[in-house]
Design a protein around this motif. Structure first.
Motif, PDB file in Angstrom:
ATOM      1  N   SER A 377      -8.185   0.200  -5.803  1.00  0.00           N
ATOM      2  CA  SER A 377      -7.062   0.567  -4.931  1.00  0.00           C
ATOM      3  C   SER A 377      -7.097   2.048  -4.605  1.00  0.00           C
ATOM      4  O   SER A 377      -6.791   2.455  -3.473  1.00  0.00           O
ATOM      5  CB  SER A 377      -5.735   0.206  -5.588  1.00  0.00           C
ATOM      6  N   GLN A 419      -2.435  -5.284  -0.001  1.00  0.00           N
ATOM      7  CA  GLN A 419      -2.483  -6.234  -1.116  1.00  0.00           C
ATOM      8  C   GLN A 419      -1.106  -6.870  -1.299  1.00  0.00           C
ATOM      9  O   GLN A 419      -0.987  -8.084  -1.430  1.00  0.00           O
ATOM     10  CB  GLN A 419      -2.919  -5.526  -2.393  1.00  0.00           C
ATOM     11  N   GLU A 509      -7.723  -6.536  -1.372  1.00  0.00           N
ATOM     12  CA  GLU A 509      -7.571  -7.755  -2.174  1.00  0.00           C
ATOM     13  C   GLU A 509      -6.926  -8.894  -1.386  1.00  0.00           C
ATOM     14  O   GLU A 509      -5.859  -9.397  -1.759  1.00  0.00           O
ATOM     15  CB  GLU A 509      -6.747  -7.456  -3.434  1.00  0.00           C
TER      16      GLU A 509
HETATM   17 MG    MG Z   1      -5.770  -2.710  -7.152  1.00  0.00          MG
END
Ligand code: MG
Ligand code: ADP
Length: 585
Positions: A377, A419, A509
């Motif tokens: 991230s 995400q 993701e």
């Molecule tokens: Mg992450």
């Protein structure tokens, strides 16, 4: 159909009924109208924009005092001073906004109380403005030499209620309006699509203040007298009450809330002193109890309950033959579009991303995988301009961007999904996707107020519709995004990113939390996009998901690249199996 004639019918009926009003009822209608104009601004600012203000009464006062001063001292016509009142208040709001709109959490509402109070005391102490005694002798507002009095002044007030209503409605129904409706809690997403959220906040703050100033102008000439009392903090709190009681996100709710509060105050002031035997501000007790009950049991206010019994508006058709939007020149297949060299990000003593180096070529899908906590991230945030690296360089389409603002990334076509899905539940799929094309539009708020943005609007919506069809959600165009399953919401986010005409699509993701079927659908969609030549970077935890999708894989662990290559090679790589698969399960 019923909806289309409803508004004109209501207006005509109200006009007809106004002939039956007694002078006393006309006075009530005046005060309801004056308050509605202010509360319409508050609905925009607080109910929709999420910026709570206790200080609107101060802007009403600015409008009222500007016209009082100019008409009594210089003999100017009220039809001139209305513009002065709007300009002075807009400037005041702009200055206050510059100082306070950046405040977060409870600090903004607190600051609105502070300036609500200070303007009140300031005016009370300026002798040129009459001090606490105020100023009297304001002229009538005249039309063709005839002063507006009684019923005709009520009409004038309600004409301005109509103007205020339409101005807010038109603003919300525009490119900036979609962004305004997403302001609450979605600023990171908006910035990623090139929306200047600070500017938008200032815009709605000034708009609400100008509406308040118009109410103040009307009020001053209705009473032909101003003093500081009606513009204090108490009045500011009452306007906010009206917005909350009516339904802070509904334009009709603004008029409803103003009506309810003013009618109740009127009744209570007559009845309660008789019961309690004292004349204190008894209505405040009633308002307080009402407020608590509403916040407790109907935080959306009263208008949603009424809306249930009204016919739903049919979704507007999206025009197909709209003017074309600018299209980005795409990089040649095989040319490097994103190059990271030695990207490093430290959080205090922890190096979350260490000397990351990779290249993404046009037309490729690159996967970045790694176990939880590997730094994916953080890397994603570096690649999208949310975070700035401590060291290293990032080049997009030949431009160095490691220290560039987020808007520059959007400008270059670096477009992302989230995400944790960043959609507004109550916004339709069509409008959610149209937010993605924000940067491709030009028309501003002023054009929107007069609906001069319709051609561009049509183009933006037609583009959004095309992207929704492209990802296979054509059947859900007008469905609120919140009604969709998580897998479909992720796909809506991809459509929104496509609406921005990306050079590179970055997915954070995308498979997280999806069921098997949903993953298959997403997989199919991404394969199709690759076949269309889209350049994609996927950061993913789920190794199986990326295996037969991506062209190349970069594996990270503890912030470092531990392997890079074709998916088949990575699968055989022992270091990867140890580091990655060892941690999983
Ligand atoms: Mg992450
Ligand atoms: P991943 O997405 O691969 O799970 P992250 O990039 O979220 O990994 O985190 C990498 C490491 O950096 C973790 O140890 C995490 O605790 C740390 N980290 C991430 N963001 C911050 C932050 N804002 N402040 C401090 N540490 C952070």
């Amino acid at each position: 159909m019923i909806r289309r004639i409803a508004s004109p019918a209501i207006v005509l009926a109200a006009f007809a009924i106004s002939f039956l009003f007694s002078p006393y009822q006309l006075t009530l209608a005046n005060f309801i109208g004056l308050a509605s104009i202010v509360v319409l601004g508050l609905v925009l600012l607080t109910g929709i924009g999420g910026l709570t203000s206790f200080g609107q009464a101060a802007f009403v006062g600015m409008g009222a005092y500007t016209t009082a001063w100019l008409t009594t001292r210089f003999g100017l016509s009220p039809w001139l001073t209305i513009f002065a009142a709007m300009a002075v208040t807009a400037l005041g709001a702009w200055l206050i906004g510059m100082l306070t709109l950046g405040l977060s959490g409870h600090y903004l509402p607190l600051s609105t109380m502070a300036w609500g109070l200070s303007l009140f005391f300031l005016v009370g102490n300026i002798t040129a403005l009459g001090g606490h005694d105020g100023m009297s002798g304001l002229p009538h507002i005249s039309v063709f030499g005839a002063p507006l009095e009684g019923r005709s002044f009520t009409w004038l007030i309600w004409v301005f209620v109509g103007i205020a209503f339409i101005s807010v409605k038109n603003l919300l129904d525009s490119r900036n309006g979609r962004a305004i409706r997403s302001l609450r809690g979605k600023t990171v997403m908006l910035e990623a699509f090139g929306v200047d959220t600070a500017r938008l906040k200032t815009l709605i703050f000034v708009h609400a203040a100008v509406l308040a100033a118009i109410s103040g102008w009307l009020y001053a000439h209705l009473l032909q007298f101003v003093n500081p009392t009606p513009f204090g903090l108490g009045a500011g709190i009452e306007y906010l009450f009206m917005a909350v009681i009516g339904g802070a996100a509904s334009l009709w709710g603004a008029i409803l809330g103003a009506s309810i509060l003013i009618l109740i105050r009127d009744t209570v002031q007559d009845v309660i002193p008789g019961l309690l035997g004292s004349a204190g501000a008894a209505e405040n007790i009633v308002f307080g109890v009402m407020m608590i009950l509403i916040l407790q049991f109907a935080s959306g206010g009263i208008s949603p309950f009424i809306a249930r019994f009204l016919p739903r508006a049919a979704p507007r058709a999206v025009p197909d033959d709209a003017l074309a939007l600018d299209v980005r020149e795409k990089p040649e297949p095989g040319r490097p579009v994103m190059v990271a060299d030695g990207l490093t990000k430290r959080f205090g003593g922890l190096t979350a991303v260490n000397a990351m180096t990779f290249e993404l070529d046009a037309g490729q899908i690159l996967g970045v995988i790694g176990p939880n906590g590997a730094g994916k991230s953080t890397l994603f945030n570096l690649l999208t301009g949310v975070l700035k690296p401590n060291e290293g360089t990032l080049t997009v389409c030949g431009k160095r961007v490691e220290n560039a603002p987020q808007s520059a990334f959007c400008e270059l076509g670096v477009v992302r999904t989230f995400q944790h899905v960043q959609l507004r539940n109550d916004m339709s799929v069509l409008e959610s996707v149209a937010v993605g094309a924000h940067r491709r539009g030009r028309d501003g708020a002023l054009k929107a107020l007069f609906r001069l943005d319709r051609r561009e609007e049509a183009a933006l919506l037609a583009n959004a519709k095309r992207q929704i069809e492209r990802v296979g959600l054509a059947g859900h165009l007008h469905v609120p995004a919140g009604n969709l399953a998580l897998g479909q919401q992720r796909i809506v986010e991809i459509a929104r990113a496509l609406a921005a005409d990306p050079a590179i699509l970055l997915l954070d993701e995308p498979a997280a939390g999806l069921r098997y079927k949903e993953k298959q659908q997403l997989h199919g969609l991404l394969s199709n996009l690759r076949d269309e030549g889209m350049t994609i970077l996927i950061v993913e935890h789920d190794m199986d998901f990326v295996m037969n999708l991506v062209d190349r894989l970069v594996v990270v662990n503890f912030g470092e690249k531990i392997a890079e290559g074709l998916p088949a090679e990575i699968q055989q790589n022992e270091k990867v199996q140890q580091a990655y698969l060892g941690v999983e399960e």
